[in-house]
Scaffold this motif. Structure first.
Motif, PDB file in Angstrom:
ATOM      1  N   VAL A 104       0.863  -1.191   0.000  1.00  0.00           N
ATOM      2  CA  VAL A 104       0.000   0.000   0.000  1.00  0.00           C
ATOM      3  C   VAL A 104       0.899   1.241   0.000  1.00  0.00           C
ATOM      4  O   VAL A 104       1.685   1.455   0.914  1.00  0.00           O
ATOM      5  N   SER A 105       0.765   2.057  -1.044  1.00  0.00           N
ATOM      6  CA  SER A 105       1.605   3.252  -1.156  1.00  0.00           C
ATOM      7  C   SER A 105       1.144   4.379  -0.251  1.00  0.00           C
ATOM      8  O   SER A 105       1.946   5.203   0.195  1.00  0.00           O
ATOM      9  N   ALA A 106      -0.169   4.447   0.008  1.00  0.00           N
ATOM     10  CA  ALA A 106      -0.710   5.491   0.883  1.00  0.00           C
ATOM     11  C   ALA A 106      -2.037   5.024   1.453  1.00  0.00           C
ATOM     12  O   ALA A 106      -2.829   4.383   0.753  1.00  0.00           O
ATOM     13  N   ALA A 107      -2.273   5.332   2.724  1.00  0.00           N
ATOM     14  CA  ALA A 107      -3.532   4.972   3.379  1.00  0.00           C
ATOM     15  C   ALA A 107      -4.061   6.165   4.151  1.00  0.00           C
ATOM     16  O   ALA A 107      -3.289   6.893   4.790  1.00  0.00           O
ATOM     17  N   VAL A 108      -5.378   6.381   4.072  1.00  0.00           N
ATOM     18  CA  VAL A 108      -6.015   7.520   4.722  1.00  0.00           C
ATOM     19  C   VAL A 108      -7.175   7.026   5.578  1.00  0.00           C
ATOM     20  O   VAL A 108      -8.001   6.230   5.106  1.00  0.00           O
ATOM     21  N   SER A 109      -7.250   7.489   6.809  1.00  0.00           N
ATOM     22  CA  SER A 109      -8.345   7.150   7.714  1.00  0.00           C
ATOM     23  C   SER A 109      -9.376   8.273   7.718  1.00  0.00           C
ATOM     24  O   SER A 109      -9.043   9.437   7.971  1.00  0.00           O
ATOM     25  N   LEU A 110     -10.639   7.928   7.462  1.00  0.00           N
ATOM     26  CA  LEU A 110     -11.700   8.940   7.500  1.00  0.00           C
ATOM     27  C   LEU A 110     -11.892   9.478   8.918  1.00  0.00           C
ATOM     28  O   LEU A 110     -12.213  10.658   9.098  1.00  0.00           O
ATOM     29  N   SER A 125     -18.541  12.963   2.011  1.00  0.00           N
ATOM     30  CA  SER A 125     -17.701  14.165   2.059  1.00  0.00           C
ATOM     31  C   SER A 125     -16.275  13.825   2.485  1.00  0.00           C
ATOM     32  O   SER A 125     -15.296  14.337   1.908  1.00  0.00           O
ATOM     33  N   TRP A 126     -16.151  12.949   3.475  1.00  0.00           N
ATOM     34  CA  TRP A 126     -14.812  12.590   3.938  1.00  0.00           C
ATOM     35  C   TRP A 126     -14.091  11.696   2.938  1.00  0.00           C
ATOM     36  O   TRP A 126     -12.860  11.752   2.823  1.00  0.00           O
ATOM     37  N   LEU A 127     -14.835  10.886   2.196  1.00  0.00           N
ATOM     38  CA  LEU A 127     -14.210  10.093   1.138  1.00  0.00           C
ATOM     39  C   LEU A 127     -13.728  10.993   0.005  1.00  0.00           C
ATOM     40  O   LEU A 127     -12.684  10.734  -0.601  1.00  0.00           O
ATOM     41  N   THR A 128     -14.477  12.037  -0.281  1.00  0.00           N
ATOM     42  CA  THR A 128     -14.016  12.998  -1.282  1.00  0.00           C
ATOM     43  C   THR A 128     -12.712  13.650  -0.826  1.00  0.00           C
ATOM     44  O   THR A 128     -11.756  13.791  -1.604  1.00  0.00           O
ATOM     45  N   GLU A 129     -12.666  14.031   0.435  1.00  0.00           N
ATOM     46  CA  GLU A 129     -11.434  14.599   0.993  1.00  0.00           C
ATOM     47  C   GLU A 129     -10.296  13.577   0.926  1.00  0.00           C
ATOM     48  O   GLU A 129      -9.158  13.920   0.577  1.00  0.00           O
ATOM     49  N   ALA A 130     -10.619  12.320   1.237  1.00  0.00           N
ATOM     50  CA  ALA A 130      -9.597  11.276   1.177  1.00  0.00           C
ATOM     51  C   ALA A 130      -9.079  11.103  -0.245  1.00  0.00           C
ATOM     52  O   ALA A 130      -7.877  10.880  -0.464  1.00  0.00           O
ATOM     53  N   GLY A 131      -9.969  11.194  -1.235  1.00  0.00           N
ATOM     54  CA  GLY A 131      -9.539  11.092  -2.626  1.00  0.00           C
ATOM     55  C   GLY A 131      -8.556  12.187  -2.996  1.00  0.00           C
ATOM     56  O   GLY A 131      -7.573  11.953  -3.721  1.00  0.00           O
ATOM     57  N   THR A 132      -8.798  13.383  -2.505  1.00  0.00           N
ATOM     58  CA  THR A 132      -7.874  14.498  -2.771  1.00  0.00           C
ATOM     59  C   THR A 132      -6.519  14.265  -2.107  1.00  0.00           C
ATOM     60  O   THR A 132      -5.472  14.493  -2.704  1.00  0.00           O
ATOM     61  N   VAL A 133      -6.556  13.811  -0.855  1.00  0.00           N
ATOM     62  CA  VAL A 133      -5.305  13.519  -0.133  1.00  0.00           C
ATOM     63  C   VAL A 133      -4.503  12.444  -0.864  1.00  0.00           C
ATOM     64  O   VAL A 133      -3.286  12.550  -1.037  1.00  0.00           O
ATOM     65  N   LEU A 134      -5.198  11.390  -1.294  1.00  0.00           N
ATOM     66  CA  LEU A 134      -4.494  10.294  -1.983  1.00  0.00           C
ATOM     67  C   LEU A 134      -3.951  10.752  -3.327  1.00  0.00           C
ATOM     68  O   LEU A 134      -2.853  10.336  -3.738  1.00  0.00           O
ATOM     69  N   ALA A 135      -4.691  11.612  -4.036  1.00  0.00           N
ATOM     70  CA  ALA A 135      -4.193  12.139  -5.303  1.00  0.00           C
ATOM     71  C   ALA A 135      -2.889  12.897  -5.096  1.00  0.00           C
ATOM     72  O   ALA A 135      -1.941  12.776  -5.889  1.00  0.00           O
ATOM     73  N   ASP A 136      -2.821  13.671  -4.018  1.00  0.00           N
ATOM     74  CA  ASP A 136      -1.607  14.423  -3.731  1.00  0.00           C
ATOM     75  C   ASP A 136      -0.449  13.487  -3.395  1.00  0.00           C
ATOM     76  O   ASP A 136       0.666  13.612  -3.931  1.00  0.00           O
ATOM     77  N   ARG A 137      -0.701  12.523  -2.529  1.00  0.00           N
ATOM     78  CA  ARG A 137       0.371  11.621  -2.081  1.00  0.00           C
ATOM     79  C   ARG A 137       0.853  10.706  -3.200  1.00  0.00           C
ATOM     80  O   ARG A 137       2.055  10.458  -3.342  1.00  0.00           O
ATOM     81  N   LEU A 138      -0.083  10.186  -4.001  1.00  0.00           N
ATOM     82  CA  LEU A 138       0.284   9.192  -5.009  1.00  0.00           C
ATOM     83  C   LEU A 138       0.828   9.809  -6.292  1.00  0.00           C
ATOM     84  O   LEU A 138       1.352   9.098  -7.149  1.00  0.00           O
ATOM     85  N   SER A 139       0.699  11.117  -6.452  1.00  0.00           N
ATOM     86  CA  SER A 139       1.243  11.752  -7.635  1.00  0.00           C
ATOM     87  C   SER A 139       2.659  12.279  -7.411  1.00  0.00           C
ATOM     88  O   SER A 139       3.307  12.767  -8.328  1.00  0.00           O
ATOM     89  N   ARG A 140       3.135  12.146  -6.173  1.00  0.00           N
ATOM     90  CA  ARG A 140       4.507  12.541  -5.893  1.00  0.00           C
ATOM     91  C   ARG A 140       5.478  11.467  -6.372  1.00  0.00           C
ATOM     92  O   ARG A 140       5.145  10.271  -6.374  1.00  0.00           O
ATOM     93  N   PRO A 141       6.679  11.818  -6.760  1.00  0.00           N
ATOM     94  CA  PRO A 141       7.668  10.827  -7.195  1.00  0.00           C
ATOM     95  C   PRO A 141       7.980   9.832  -6.078  1.00  0.00           C
ATOM     96  O   PRO A 141       7.961  10.177  -4.909  1.00  0.00           O
TER      97      PRO A 141
END
Length: 363
Positions: free
Chosen positions: A325-331, A347-363
Motif C-alpha cells: 500500500v503506497s498510501a492509506a487515509v483514515s476517514l 464528504s470525507w471520502l471525497t477529501e480522502a480522494g484528494t489527499v491520496l491524489a496528492d500523495r500518489l502523484s509525488r515521485p
C-alpha cells in the motif's frame, strides 16, 4: 495518469458505488486531467448486486417481494444479465438489518430461496449468489425449502423454519426440490469457516446475530444433525458462510463455493481495468490485518502487483500498513471522530480522494 477506483462498501455507512464516486471526485479535484475509471466491488456480502450493476450497465435490475428472515415481507433486488445469469445477494432478502429484533434460533433464509425461484421463473439459466450478512444460522434450509425441499421430524411433521428446529431433523425429502439451472450456481463467500465446531457458523457468527452461549450450543448441535443426514463436506472452507447456507446449498443443490472478492473482481472485469492502470484506489470500513484474508482490499493488493501504486481509504486504519500500500487515509482521522466520519461519509471520502491524489502523484 490512469486511475481505477475500486472500493468495497463501507458497511452500514455508504455503498461501494457511492464510495467510488466520492473518491473519484476528490481525486479529480486535485488532478482534473486524469483518466479515472470506477469499478465498485464486493466480497459476496452487502453490495454484491450493486457492484455488478455498476460494472455491467446492460444488466436488468429486477425485484422480488419475499418473506424476510423474521417472516415480514421484504423487497429484494436482483440482476438479470444478458447471458441469462441472475445475480442475487442474501443480504437483501435474509440479512441481519432486516430483523425487527434478533432471533438467532428462529431466523431463516427462506427469502433467499424465494428470490432464486423468482429468478429461475424469469428464465435465468445460471445463478451467482452472494452469501454474507445473514441474520440466521439455519444451514440454508430456509432457502432450500423455498426451492421445494421438505424437512421432517421423527413423527413425519414438517419442521418449523429456523436453525434451532434442525435439532429435531429426522428426514430430508428432496423429491420436489427444483433442479439446478443448466449453467449451475456459484456461491460467493467472504469467510473460510467450516459448518460446525469452535470455528464454525454458530460459534463464530452466532453471537453477532444475538445468540448467547446456550443458543450457540443448540445451533451447533442442530447443524451437526443436519450434516449427519445431508452428507457432503461440512468442513469445506466456506461451508459455514451465512450461517451455513453455503454448506446447505452446496450439499443438497449441487452448487459451487468460491471466494467472493476475487470471483466478483473477475466477473466485472478487474484484470482488464488494471491492465494499463497507474494507480488503484480502494477502501472499506476498517483496514486491518483481516483485510488481507480474502476481502476486497486484500484481493486487490494481490491483483495490483508491483507496478501499480495502491491507495487505501478506510473508515479506520489499524495496525501496520503493508508495503504493497503506497498510501492509506483514515476517514476518522480526517473527520476528527467516528461519529463525524459516519455522519457524512461521502464528504470525507471525497477529501480522502484528494489527499491520496496528492500523495500518489509525488515521485
Amino acid at each position: 495518469m490512469r486511475v481505477v477506483v475500486a472500493p468495497d462498501s463501507f458497511k452500514g455507512s455508504i455503498t461501494a458505488d457511492d464510495a467510488a464516486r466520492a473518491l473519484a471526485r476528490g481525486w479529480l479535484a486535485h488532478r482534473p486531467g486524469d483518466d479515472v475509471r470506477l469499478l465498485p466491488l464486493a466480497d459476496g456480502g452487502e453490495g454484491t448486486v450493486d457492484a455488478f450493476a455498476a460494472a455491467l450497465p446492460q444488466a436488468e435490475r429486477r425485484a422480488a417481494t419475499v418473506p424476510g428472515p423474521d417472516g415480514r415481507a421484504v423487497t429484494a433486488a436482483w440482476l438479470l444479465l444478458p447471458d441469462g445469469t441472475a445475480v442475487l445477494e442474501l443480504a437483501q432478502s435474509s440479512g441481519l438489518p432486516l430483523m425487527a429484533a434478533p432471533d438467532p434460533l428462529g431466523a431463516h433464509t427462506y427469502g433467499l430461496g424465494a428470490v432464486a425461484r423468482a429468478a429461475l421463473d424469469a428464465g435465468a439459466t445460471r445463478l451467482v449468489v452472494g452469501l454474507g450478512g445473514s441474520a440466521s444460522t439455519d444451514g440454508g434450509t430456509g432457502a432450500l425449502r423455498a426451492l421445494g425441499l421438505r424437512l421432517r421430524d421423527a413423527q413425519g411433521r414438517d419442521l418449523p423454519l429456523g436453525g434451532a428446529a434442525l435439532a429435531d431433523l429426522a428426514e430430508i425429502d428432496a423429491t420436489d426440490l427444483l433442479p439446478v439451472p443448466p449453467g449451475g450456481v456459484q456461491l460467493l463467500v467472504d469467510v473460510t469457516a467450516p459448518l460446525t465446531g469452535p470455528s464454525g457458523a454458530a460459534a463464530v457468527y452466532g453471537p453477532q446475530k444475538g445468540a448467547g452461549p446456550e443458543d450457540v450450543a443448540l445451533l451447533d448441535r442442530a447443524l451437526r444433525r443436519f450434516a449427519e443426514l445431508a452428507g457432503g463436506d461440512p468442513d469445506q472452507p466456506g461451508a459455514g458462510a451465512a450461517g451455513g447456507t453455503a454448506y446447505g446449498l452446496a450439499t443438497l443443490w449441487d452448487t459451487r463455493i468460491a471466494p467472493g472478492a476475487p470471483a466478483i473482481a473477475a466477473l466485472v472485469g478487474l484484470a482488464d481495468a488494471l491492465a494499463d492502470a497507474d494507480v488503484l484506489l480502494t477502501g472499506e470500513g476498517r483496514f486491518d490485518a483481516t483485510s488481507l484474508t480474502g476481502k476486497v482490499v486484500g484481493s486487490l493488493l494481490d491483483a495490483a502487483g508491483p507496478t501499480i501504486r495502491v491507495g487505501v481509504a478506510a473508515g479506520q486504519v489499524t495496525g501496520p500498513v503493508p508495503a504493497s500500500v503506497s498510501a492509506a487515509v483514515s476517514l476518522v482521522e480526517l473527520a476528527g471522530s467516528v461519529d463525524a466520519a459516519l455522519d457524512i461519509p461521502a464528504s470525507w471520502l471525497t477529501e480522502a480522494g484528494t489527499v491520496l491524489a496528492d500523495r500518489l502523484s509525488r515521485p
